[in-house]
Design a protein around this motif. Structure first.
Motif, PDB file in Angstrom:
ATOM      1  N   GLY A 296       0.780  -1.229   0.000  1.00 36.11           N
ATOM      2  CA  GLY A 296       0.000   0.000   0.000  1.00 36.11           C
ATOM      3  C   GLY A 296       0.811   1.277   0.000  1.00 36.11           C
ATOM      4  N   ARG A 297       2.008   1.230  -0.596  1.00 36.80           N
ATOM      5  CA  ARG A 297       2.855   2.418  -0.678  1.00 36.80           C
ATOM      6  C   ARG A 297       3.105   2.740  -2.146  1.00 36.80           C
ATOM      7  N   PRO A 298       2.603   3.875  -2.620  1.00 34.83           N
ATOM      8  CA  PRO A 298       2.754   4.187  -4.050  1.00 34.83           C
ATOM      9  C   PRO A 298       4.209   4.379  -4.436  1.00 34.83           C
ATOM     10  N   VAL A 299       4.479   4.149  -5.702  1.00 38.10           N
ATOM     11  CA  VAL A 299       5.816   4.384  -6.242  1.00 38.10           C
ATOM     12  C   VAL A 299       5.892   5.868  -6.599  1.00 38.10           C
ATOM     13  N   ASP A 300       6.391   6.674  -5.660  1.00 40.75           N
ATOM     14  CA  ASP A 300       6.437   8.118  -5.849  1.00 40.75           C
ATOM     15  C   ASP A 300       7.782   8.550  -6.416  1.00 40.75           C
ATOM     16  N   ASP A 301       7.969   9.864  -6.529  1.00 37.34           N
ATOM     17  CA  ASP A 301       9.200  10.392  -7.119  1.00 37.34           C
ATOM     18  C   ASP A 301      10.439   9.975  -6.330  1.00 37.34           C
ATOM     19  N   VAL A 302      10.322   9.983  -5.000  1.00 31.86           N
ATOM     20  CA  VAL A 302      11.469   9.611  -4.173  1.00 31.86           C
ATOM     21  C   VAL A 302      11.841   8.155  -4.412  1.00 31.86           C
ATOM     22  N   ALA A 303      10.842   7.294  -4.521  1.00 38.88           N
ATOM     23  CA  ALA A 303      11.110   5.873  -4.780  1.00 38.88           C
ATOM     24  C   ALA A 303      11.799   5.696  -6.128  1.00 38.88           C
ATOM     25  N   LEU A 304      11.331   6.414  -7.142  1.00 42.86           N
ATOM     26  CA  LEU A 304      11.932   6.296  -8.467  1.00 42.86           C
ATOM     27  C   LEU A 304      13.365   6.822  -8.472  1.00 42.86           C
ATOM     28  N   GLU A 305      13.609   7.908  -7.750  1.00 40.74           N
ATOM     29  CA  GLU A 305      14.970   8.446  -7.681  1.00 40.74           C
ATOM     30  C   GLU A 305      15.901   7.487  -6.941  1.00 40.74           C
ATOM     31  N   THR A 306      15.367   6.832  -5.920  1.00 40.43           N
ATOM     32  CA  THR A 306      16.169   5.853  -5.185  1.00 40.43           C
ATOM     33  C   THR A 306      16.539   4.680  -6.077  1.00 40.43           C
ATOM     34  N   MET A 307      15.552   4.146  -6.815  1.00 42.56           N
ATOM     35  CA  MET A 307      15.826   3.048  -7.733  1.00 42.56           C
ATOM     36  C   MET A 307      16.817   3.468  -8.809  1.00 42.56           C
ATOM     37  N   THR A 308      16.658   4.697  -9.291  1.00 40.14           N
ATOM     38  CA  THR A 308      17.578   5.203 -10.308  1.00 40.14           C
ATOM     39  C   THR A 308      19.014   5.210  -9.798  1.00 40.14           C
ATOM     40  N   THR A 309      19.210   5.710  -8.587  1.00 47.12           N
ATOM     41  CA  THR A 309      20.553   5.789  -8.014  1.00 47.12           C
ATOM     42  C   THR A 309      21.146   4.399  -7.831  1.00 47.12           C
ATOM     43  N   MET A 310      20.329   3.442  -7.375  1.00 50.56           N
ATOM     44  CA  MET A 310      20.812   2.071  -7.201  1.00 50.56           C
ATOM     45  C   MET A 310      21.265   1.479  -8.529  1.00 50.56           C
ATOM     46  N   VAL A 311      20.409   1.615  -9.561  1.00 51.32           N
ATOM     47  CA  VAL A 311      20.741   1.036 -10.867  1.00 51.32           C
ATOM     48  C   VAL A 311      21.938   1.753 -11.475  1.00 51.32           C
ATOM     49  N   TYR A 312      21.969   3.076 -11.370  1.00 52.47           N
ATOM     50  CA  TYR A 312      23.066   3.835 -11.970  1.00 52.47           C
ATOM     51  C   TYR A 312      24.405   3.480 -11.330  1.00 52.47           C
ATOM     52  N   ARG A 313      24.429   3.442 -10.000  1.00 48.70           N
ATOM     53  CA  ARG A 313      25.690   3.143  -9.316  1.00 48.70           C
ATOM     54  C   ARG A 313      26.159   1.718  -9.586  1.00 48.70           C
ATOM     55  N   ALA A 314      25.197   0.798  -9.711  1.00 52.35           N
ATOM     56  CA  ALA A 314      25.569  -0.601  -9.942  1.00 52.35           C
ATOM     57  C   ALA A 314      26.050  -0.846 -11.366  1.00 52.35           C
ATOM     58  N   LEU A 315      25.437  -0.152 -12.349  1.00 53.20           N
ATOM     59  CA  LEU A 315      25.672  -0.504 -13.741  1.00 53.20           C
ATOM     60  C   LEU A 315      26.467   0.502 -14.552  1.00 53.20           C
ATOM     61  N   PHE A 316      26.440   1.778 -14.139  1.00 53.58           N
ATOM     62  CA  PHE A 316      27.010   2.794 -15.020  1.00 53.58           C
ATOM     63  C   PHE A 316      28.033   3.717 -14.364  1.00 53.58           C
ATOM     64  N   ASP A 317      28.132   3.717 -13.067  1.00 53.77           N
ATOM     65  CA  ASP A 317      29.064   4.614 -12.380  1.00 53.77           C
ATOM     66  C   ASP A 317      30.399   3.909 -12.211  1.00 53.77           C
ATOM     67  N   THR A 318      31.368   4.253 -13.052  1.00 58.38           N
ATOM     68  CA  THR A 318      32.662   3.563 -13.005  1.00 58.38           C
ATOM     69  C   THR A 318      33.424   3.859 -11.728  1.00 58.38           C
TER      70      THR A 318
END
Length: 252
Positions: free
Chosen positions: A224-246
């Motif tokens: 019951g917790r919507p996927v808000d802007d903060v959630a999307l930014e958090t996911m973005t940071t996780m994916v970016y750091r794992a896959l694209f941040d050398t």
């Protein structure tokens, strides 16, 4: 393949209940990306209306039926949903329903194919050239994740039940598989062998990222917790750091 006998938009129903003849599903034959994913309203798999050009009233009626089906599937689940549930939500008649779809399975095929069409937005985002240095930036990844999130939220009743829906019709299995394969492959191309410097298999990383996003949306909805802007930014940071941040290599 059969051709629908009705060649014009239906007038507002007045108790009509005669069923249009059942017809076989027409496979999509329009534009494709990747390995054959069909796109376009005219390519809705199995829709009797797909072989004729709909006027504005016909498009609105078909849209009402598709949206009503999403509501019904969300409330009752696909297997418990009846055509009567759909027409009641859409405030139309059974006769009108059968001008557009042969049965409930026909309607499901159209929705699954429409969801595949929505994947075009994510595919386009994933194929946009990165802005700086040839590698995706945080903003690029954020755009991809926002596009995926919007698609998942719109088609949540389908995404929650992909496995069950795939058992209904072999054609659905192919469309669903193509949808995820195309998105995963496009993401893998962006990851590449050198994007982060520590990814062993870009294909596995692309598929794992999609699986994480899918399950994250499912769990957020479940609790019951919507996927808000903060959630999307958090996911973005996780994916970016794992896959694209050398700069985040282990031991660096």
């Amino acid at each position: 393949m059969g051709t629908p006998s009705v060649q014009r938009d239906p007038a507002p129903a007045s108790g009509a209940s005669k069923k249009a003849p059942a017809r076989k599903a027409a496979p999509g034959n329009g534009r494709s990306i990747g390995d054959g994913l069909p796109f376009g309203e005219a390519d809705a798999v199995g829709a009797p209306a797909s072989k004729r050009v709909l006027r504005s009233q016909g498009r609105r009626t078909m849209r009402k039926l598709l949206d009503a089906a999403m509501i019904a599937f969300d409330k009752r689940g696909y297997h418990a949903t009846r055509v009567n549930d759909v027409v009641e939500i859409a405030k139309t008649s059974h006769g009108t329903f059968y001008l557009y779809f042969s049965n409930k399975e026909d309607l499901l095929r159209a929705l699954v194919t429409e969801a595949a069409t929505e994947a075009q937005q994510l595919y386009d985002a994933l194929n946009t050239s990165p802005g700086e240095g040839g590698h995706p930036q945080w903003e690029d990844v954020h755009g991809w994740i926002k596009a995926y999130s919007a698609m998942w939220i719109r088609y949540a009743p389908l995404f929650r039940a992909w496995t069950d829906l795939a058992t209904i019709d072999p054609e659905l299995v192919n469309v669903i598989r193509q949808t995820f394969t195309v998105m995963s492959n496009a993401l893998a191309q962006q990851i590449g062998p050198d994007a982060s410097g520590h990814i062993i298999d870009a294909d596995a990383a692309g598929m794992a990222t999609l699986a994480m996003l899918d399950r994250f949306h499912y769990l957020r909805e479940f609790v019951g917790r919507p996927v808000d802007d903060v959630a999307l930014e958090t996911m973005t940071t996780m994916v970016y750091r794992a896959l694209f941040d050398t700069g985040t290599r282990p031991g660096s």
